[in-house]
Motif scaffolding. Structure first.
Motif, short mmCIF file in Angstrom:
data_model
loop_
_atom_site.label_atom_id
_atom_site.label_comp_id
_atom_site.label_asym_id
_atom_site.label_seq_id
_atom_site.Cartn_x
_atom_site.Cartn_y
_atom_site.Cartn_z
N VAL A 1 6.59 -3.34 -28.99
CA VAL A 1 6.14 -2.90 -27.89
C VAL A 1 4.73 -2.60 -28.10
O VAL A 1 3.90 -2.24 -26.96
CB VAL A 1 6.72 -1.81 -26.92
N GLY A 2 4.11 -2.47 -29.25
CA GLY A 2 2.83 -2.06 -29.48
C GLY A 2 2.73 -0.57 -29.61
O GLY A 2 1.77 -0.24 -30.15
N ALA A 3 3.84 0.05 -29.95
CA ALA A 3 3.59 1.39 -30.39
C ALA A 3 3.64 1.75 -31.88
O ALA A 3 4.02 0.66 -32.68
CB ALA A 3 4.95 2.28 -30.14
N ILE A 4 2.89 2.49 -32.25
CA ILE A 4 2.38 2.88 -33.85
C ILE A 4 3.57 3.33 -34.44
O ILE A 4 4.19 4.40 -33.95
CB ILE A 4 1.27 3.64 -33.98
N ARG A 5 3.82 2.68 -35.70
CA ARG A 5 5.10 3.36 -36.33
C ARG A 5 4.70 4.32 -37.26
O ARG A 5 3.51 4.39 -37.92
CB ARG A 5 5.58 2.18 -37.19
N VAL A 6 5.43 5.43 -37.14
CA VAL A 6 5.09 6.73 -38.08
C VAL A 6 6.21 7.24 -38.76
O VAL A 6 7.56 6.89 -38.27
CB VAL A 6 4.43 7.85 -37.02
N VAL B 1 -3.70 8.02 -28.16
CA VAL B 1 -4.49 7.51 -27.23
C VAL B 1 -3.38 7.26 -25.78
O VAL B 1 -4.15 6.80 -24.91
CB VAL B 1 -4.93 5.96 -27.70
N GLY B 2 -2.35 7.81 -26.18
CA GLY B 2 -1.23 7.44 -25.19
C GLY B 2 -0.78 6.13 -24.83
O GLY B 2 -1.00 5.19 -25.51
N ALA B 3 -0.70 5.98 -23.20
CA ALA B 3 -0.04 4.65 -22.88
C ALA B 3 -1.05 4.36 -21.53
O ALA B 3 -1.38 5.45 -21.03
CB ALA B 3 1.42 4.75 -22.51
N HIS B 4 -1.03 3.38 -21.25
CA HIS B 4 -1.63 2.90 -20.06
C HIS B 4 -0.71 2.09 -19.01
O HIS B 4 0.14 1.39 -19.49
CB HIS B 4 -3.02 1.92 -20.45
N ILE C 1 9.58 6.44 -27.17
CA ILE C 1 10.14 7.48 -26.03
C ILE C 1 8.90 8.31 -25.46
O ILE C 1 8.73 9.44 -25.81
CB ILE C 1 11.03 8.37 -26.64
N PRO C 2 8.19 7.45 -24.11
CA PRO C 2 6.97 8.43 -23.91
C PRO C 2 7.37 9.68 -22.90
O PRO C 2 7.61 9.28 -21.50
CB PRO C 2 6.37 7.01 -23.18
N LEU C 3 7.56 10.47 -23.31
CA LEU C 3 7.75 11.65 -22.45
C LEU C 3 6.90 12.85 -22.94
O LEU C 3 6.37 12.91 -24.19
CB LEU C 3 9.38 12.21 -22.70
N ALA C 4 6.71 13.89 -22.11
CA ALA C 4 5.54 14.99 -22.33
C ALA C 4 6.24 15.63 -23.41
O ALA C 4 5.39 16.15 -24.43
CB ALA C 4 5.68 15.63 -21.18
N MET C 5 7.22 16.11 -23.55
CA MET C 5 7.71 17.15 -24.55
C MET C 5 7.73 16.24 -25.83
O MET C 5 7.27 17.11 -26.98
CB MET C 5 9.16 17.51 -24.45
N ASN C 6 7.80 15.11 -26.08
CA ASN C 6 7.79 14.36 -27.15
C ASN C 6 6.50 14.40 -27.53
O ASN C 6 6.11 14.54 -29.01
CB ASN C 6 8.35 13.10 -27.24
N GLY D 1 2.18 11.16 -29.71
CA GLY D 1 2.36 11.20 -28.18
C GLY D 1 2.78 9.66 -27.92
O GLY D 1 3.54 8.97 -28.59
N ASP D 2 2.36 9.15 -26.85
CA ASP D 2 2.78 8.01 -25.95
C ASP D 2 2.36 6.60 -26.64
O ASP D 2 2.72 5.71 -26.33
CB ASP D 2 2.44 8.01 -24.50
N CYS D 3 1.63 6.68 -27.91
CA CYS D 3 1.12 5.56 -28.50
C CYS D 3 2.02 5.24 -29.76
O CYS D 3 1.76 4.50 -30.45
CB CYS D 3 -0.24 5.59 -28.89
N ALA D 4 3.12 6.10 -30.05
CA ALA D 4 3.64 6.25 -31.21
C ALA D 4 5.28 6.09 -31.10
O ALA D 4 5.69 6.27 -29.98
CB ALA D 4 3.44 7.60 -32.10
N ALA D 5 5.95 5.34 -32.01
CA ALA D 5 7.32 5.26 -31.94
C ALA D 5 7.82 6.24 -32.86
O ALA D 5 7.52 6.28 -34.02
CB ALA D 5 7.73 3.66 -32.52
N ILE D 6 8.69 7.02 -32.46
CA ILE D 6 9.30 8.38 -33.07
C ILE D 6 10.84 8.03 -33.42
O ILE D 6 11.51 7.34 -32.74
CB ILE D 6 8.96 9.50 -32.45
#
Length: 466
Positions: free
Chosen positions: A273-278, A118-121, A309-314, A293-298
């Motif tokens: 910060v609200g990112a989903i842990r994976v 779902v990305g980020a807003h 790390i909300p970046l396109a390549m990630n 994507g931008d909703c996950a913590a990697i």
């Protein structure tokens, strides 16, 4: 099949919530790994596969045609990859204890596997809200729809003065893109530009370049209010020091947050910060659910800890991993499950002819992470000074105990940002300043200097440690 489908109930092997980089990458990877799987991608917007990084240039008119940004329409994506795509389809909840998603229009989707992409807003300060939106003349720049709104307004009714609230990457790119035809004031709430990516000395260099032409002004203040006309149009931005900055349009660029609230009912673990842990396989704490994507913590390469790390390549990489793994049990003969390597946070932007970039950790971040960190600042040359070489400003962050590279920043002429690719690769390999100083670099007077700024910085760090 695309978004016109209005069946009240639908079943699928894999449901992907969210498009753009992560969602579409997941769909393609899943289709390749499991050719017979039923795959449904739903997105609350009307565009699923487009280039987000070019949005400021499109909004400002530097990119003429929208088609240059759109890689696939929903119909062509569906037809090319054999994936059902529903646009204008917002997931608003999930059935308790079951594998069913509820959409805003009343439809229900039962799924066997779920990928949350779902990305980020954009973060909207309360003072910028108007009725059920932002109101006329107030914009964010996060999606293609946002860019369309900005472009339409600036084409049909160009304002004489724009205020950009926020001094991060998106805000400054918008300021530069729109500042070619109008005056722009940037309200910098932390008192300087790019606080998440640059040290203060390098930030000052960027500020000097942006303001040199006279069309962009930087105000070190925090926006606290918005004065509007009765119809909602902005008249002025109010700051915490009492200034009233008159304007005809406002760009709100105060940051982004993971858009993971919609999946709160699923009980997915999230960070502060609200990112989903994976995991490195993009699996969440719940069976049959992955996130990308931008909703996950990697995993982050320097610390080894999960990081947002909300970046396109990630987003692209994590989407591919999630897509393959989500359907792996349907086609185990397709090889091994995929894993995501730890990521190096690497950002770059070009502002008023300056490359601005960083990779890894800033000094403050490294110390907060527990490293005995130090930094060195140097000024090198882009190529031979006798052939017009320009200053390349560089900060190198390293661990004082072992000399391990932790991060770097640079500001310089076009092409300077590419040095951060070298830094990112070396960080991933846990290289030291000795490794960087001993590295081989090309030399030609008209291309690059004999002593590359990266090697100069590494040598300076060696001297500091000796």
């Amino acid at each position: 099949m695309t978004g016109t489908n209005m069946e009240r109930a639908f079943g699928t092997d894999l449901l992907i919530v969210g498009g753009t980089a992560a969602g579409t990458a997941a769909a393609v990877a899943a289709r390749r790994a499991a050719p017979g799987a039923r795959i449904l991608l739903v997105d609350k917007g009307h565009d699923v596969a487009y280039s987000t990084c070019e949005l400021p240039m499109y909004a400002g008119g530097q990119i003429a045609a929208e088609e240059a940004l759109v890689r696939y329409t929903p119909d062509t994506f569906s037809g090319t990859f054999g994936v059902d795509v529903w646009t204008g389809a917002e997931v608003v909840g999930f059935a308790p204890g079951g594998r069913t998603a509820r959409l805003a229009d009343g439809r229900r989707v039962s799924w066997q596997r779920l990928i949350v992409a779902v990305g980020a807003h954009a973060i909207i300060p309360p003072f910028a809200e108007w009725e059920e939106g932002l109101g006329p003349g107030v914009f964010v720049l996060r999606t293609l729809s946002d860019a369309r709104r900005i472009r339409e307004r600036f084409t049909t009714e160009p304002p004489a003065h724009v205020v950009v609230i926020g001094a991060g990457y998106t805000g400054l790119e918008a300021a530069v893109a729109l500042g070619q035809d109008t005056r722009v004031s940037v309200v910098a709430p932390q008192g300087r530009l790019l606080p998440s990516g640059l040290s203060e000395p390098l930030s000052r260099i960027v500020a000097e370049r942006l303001t040199a032409g006279g069309r962009i002004t930087i105000r070190a203040a925090r926006a606290t209010g918005l004065d509007r006309a009765p119809d909602g149009r902005p008249l002025a931005v109010i700051t915490d020091d009492g200034e009233r900055i008159g304007c005809g349009a406002v760009i709100v660029a105060t940051g982004i947050r993971p858009s993971a609230d919609v999946v709160a009912q699923l009980g997915l673990r999230r960070d502060d910060v609200g990112a989903i842990r994976v995991t490195s396989a993009m699996r969440t704490n719940k069976p049959h659910i992955w996130a990308a994507g931008d909703c996950a913590a990697i995993p982050e390469a320097v610390t080894g800890r999960p990081q947002w790390i909300p970046l396109a390549m990630n987003a692209f990489r994590s989407g591919r991993v999630a897509g393959r793994n989500a359907v792996f049990s349907l086609a185990p003969s397709s090889g091994r499950p995929a894993t995501l390597s730890p990521a190096v946070a690497a950002f770059a932007v070009r502002l008023a002819g300056l490359d601005v970039a960083h990779a890894g950790l800033r000094l403050e971040m490294a110390r907060a992470a527990g490293f005995s960190a130090d930094s060195v600042d140097i000024v090198g040359a882009s190529h031979s000074r006798s052939l017009g070489g320009e200053d390349v400003h560089m900060r190198l962050v390293h661990d004082t105990k072992r000399g391990v590279l932790l991060g770097a920043e640079t500001v310089g002429p076009p092409g300077s940002a590419l040095r951060m690719n070298t830094v990112a690769a070396l960080i991933r390999l846990r290289a030291t300043v000795d490794d960087l100083e001993a590295s081989d670099t090309v030399y030609h007077p008209d291309v690059s200097p004999l002593h590359d700024p990266l090697r100069v910085a590494a040598r300076t760090a060696q001297k500091r440690r000796s």
